[in-house]
Design an enzyme around this catalytic site. Structure first.
Site, short mmCIF file in Angstrom:
data_model
loop_
_atom_site.label_atom_id
_atom_site.label_comp_id
_atom_site.label_asym_id
_atom_site.label_seq_id
_atom_site.Cartn_x
_atom_site.Cartn_y
_atom_site.Cartn_z
N LYS A 1 0.85 -1.20 0.00
CA LYS A 1 0.00 0.00 0.00
C LYS A 1 0.88 1.24 0.00
CE LYS A 1 -2.31 1.82 3.63
NZ LYS A 1 -2.20 3.29 3.63
N PRO B 1 -17.20 16.04 -7.79
CA PRO B 1 -17.22 14.88 -8.68
C PRO B 1 -16.30 14.99 -9.90
CG PRO B 1 -19.43 15.34 -7.91
CD PRO B 1 -18.57 16.45 -7.39
N ASN B 2 -16.32 16.12 -10.58
CA ASN B 2 -15.53 16.25 -11.80
C ASN B 2 -14.02 16.15 -11.52
OD1 ASN B 2 -15.39 16.81 -14.66
ND2 ASN B 2 -14.45 18.75 -14.05
N THR B 3 -13.58 16.75 -10.43
CA THR B 3 -12.16 16.69 -10.06
C THR B 3 -11.75 15.25 -9.73
OG1 THR B 3 -12.27 18.94 -9.23
CG2 THR B 3 -10.45 17.59 -8.42
N GLY C 1 0.44 -1.87 8.81
CA GLY C 1 1.58 -0.97 8.70
C GLY C 1 2.58 -1.22 9.80
N ARG C 2 2.49 -0.38 10.85
CA ARG C 2 3.49 -0.41 11.92
C ARG C 2 3.74 -1.76 12.57
NH1 ARG C 2 0.72 4.79 14.33
NH2 ARG C 2 -0.98 3.67 13.28
N THR D 1 -10.51 4.06 10.66
CA THR D 1 -10.42 3.19 11.84
C THR D 1 -9.87 3.93 13.06
OG1 THR D 1 -8.40 2.38 10.79
CG2 THR D 1 -10.30 0.95 10.73
N GLN E 1 -4.71 3.94 16.43
CA GLN E 1 -5.91 3.27 15.93
C GLN E 1 -6.89 3.05 17.08
OE1 GLN E 1 -6.54 2.95 12.90
NE2 GLN E 1 -4.82 2.27 11.65
N ASP F 1 -3.45 4.35 -1.89
CA ASP F 1 -4.40 4.79 -0.86
C ASP F 1 -4.33 6.31 -0.70
OD1 ASP F 1 -5.98 4.94 1.45
OD2 ASP F 1 -4.36 4.32 2.78
N LEU F 2 -5.00 7.03 -1.60
CA LEU F 2 -4.96 8.49 -1.54
C LEU F 2 -6.29 9.08 -1.07
CD1 LEU F 2 -2.82 9.28 -4.72
CD2 LEU F 2 -2.07 8.99 -2.35
N LYS F 3 -7.28 8.23 -0.86
CA LYS F 3 -8.56 8.63 -0.25
C LYS F 3 -9.11 9.92 -0.83
CE LYS F 3 -7.45 6.60 4.30
NZ LYS F 3 -5.99 6.38 4.21
N ASP G 1 -13.42 15.13 -3.21
CA ASP G 1 -13.47 16.47 -3.82
C ASP G 1 -14.75 16.55 -4.65
OD1 ASP G 1 -12.73 19.01 -4.97
OD2 ASP G 1 -10.62 18.48 -4.65
O1 C5P Z 1 0.42 1.37 10.94
P1 C5P Z 1 -1.00 0.93 10.78
O2 C5P Z 1 -1.15 -0.60 10.75
O3 C5P Z 1 -1.95 1.57 11.75
O4 C5P Z 1 -1.38 1.43 9.31
C1 C5P Z 1 -2.68 1.38 8.81
C2 C5P Z 1 -2.69 2.01 7.44
O5 C5P Z 1 -4.02 1.96 6.92
C3 C5P Z 1 -2.28 3.48 7.40
O6 C5P Z 1 -1.52 3.63 6.20
C4 C5P Z 1 -3.58 4.25 7.32
O7 C5P Z 1 -3.45 5.42 6.53
C5 C5P Z 1 -4.49 3.25 6.58
N1 C5P Z 1 -5.92 3.38 6.83
C6 C5P Z 1 -6.49 3.31 8.10
N2 C5P Z 1 -7.85 3.42 8.25
C7 C5P Z 1 -8.64 3.58 7.18
C8 C5P Z 1 -8.08 3.65 5.89
C9 C5P Z 1 -6.70 3.54 5.76
O8 C5P Z 1 -5.79 3.12 9.07
N3 C5P Z 1 -9.96 3.64 7.33
#
Ligand code: C5P
Length: 232
Positions: A32, A66-68, A210-211, A119, A190, A59-61, A64
């Site tokens: 990701k 709709p057109n953009t 991630g972490r 989350t 989280q 994952d840029l979420k 904005d």
């Molecule tokens: O380090 P960690 O396991 O918390 O990373 C979770 C990843 O998931 C992060 O990159 C975070 O931006 C992404 N994320 C999230 N919750 C969401 C969507 C994406 O934690 N609803």
């Protein structure tokens, strides 16, 4: 659709990302790329990781008008990513436009999923700060249903909510779930979290970790532990 572990490469530079990915000699994790890395390195980081043979969730979420969003999705889709996303809070109209922007000239398109509630958001904050007068579960189901109506492939939610989303939107509606922690690990910022094994039991299709992998001295070992618990 196979279950998989997606590794969140939340690094500030390409150099640190490649140092991390170089540790994986026997496997090619689904990666990701989020805002931090994309904003630091731009589209070239996507092309380089793709060239190394990894599947990519960009994952840029987007959120904005709709057109953009439609035009931006067309650009991101051309980077040949496997999955990308937007905020369901951007409304049904925005999601409809996003989907229209996605097809590539050869007719393929990345999987498109919608973020329901982050989350890291608690029900209390959602109600008190965003003035959403519903339970967090009701908003998640409603946002997922909106995404499904438009034709999106699935949603991002906590693994704790994956079962509920499947019940309301069908077994084929994909759930991508961050908020995963080992039973013996730190939860950090989280809030709505669970373990890889529990995420599997509840029915997540992809866990995003991630972490609990990237911050460890032995990330490959942690990745394998995740795969073992989640995929089996
Ligand atoms: O380090 P960690 O396991 O918390 O990373 C979770 C990843 O998931 C992060 O990159 C975070 O931006 C992404 N994320 C999230 N919750 C969401 C969507 C994406 O934690 N609803």
């Amino acid at each position: 659709m196979g279950k998989d572990v997606i590794v969140a490469c939340d690094f500030p530079s390409a150099a640190e990302t490649f140092d991390f990915l170089d540790k994986f000699t026997d496997e090619k994790p689904f990666v990701k790329i989020g805002m931090e890395l994309f904003y630091a390195e731009g589209p070239s980081i996507v092309r380089e990781i793709k060239k190394r043979g990894h599947k990519i969730f960009l994952d840029l979420k987007l959120h904005d008008i709709p057109n953009t969003v439609k035009k931006s999705m067309a650009v991101l889709s051309k980077l040949d990513v496997d999955m990308t996303n937007l905020h369901a809070a951007g409304t049904v109209e925005m999601m409809k436009y996003a989907l229209e922007g996605l097809p590539r000239p050869d007719g393929t398109r990345p999987i498109l999923i919608a973020v329901t509630q982050l989350t890291s958001t608690s029900e209390e904050r959602m109600q008190n700060e965003l003035l959403i007068n519903a339970s967090i579960n009701d908003t998640i189901v409603k946002y997922a249903q909106n995404a499904k109506t438009v034709g999106l492939d699935g949603v991002v939610c906590s693994p704790l909510e994956a079962g509920m989303v499947k019940e309301n939107c069908g077994a084929d509606f994909i759930t991508v779930t961050p908020g995963v922690r080992f039973a013996d690990g730190d939860i950090g910022d989280q809030v709505r979290v669970t373990t890889p094994a529990k995420a599997k039991e509840i029915g997540s299709d992809y866990i995003v970790v991630g972490r609990p992998i990237t911050a460890l001295d032995d990330p490959v070992g942690a990745y394998r532990r995740c795969v073992e618990e989640f995929v089996g």
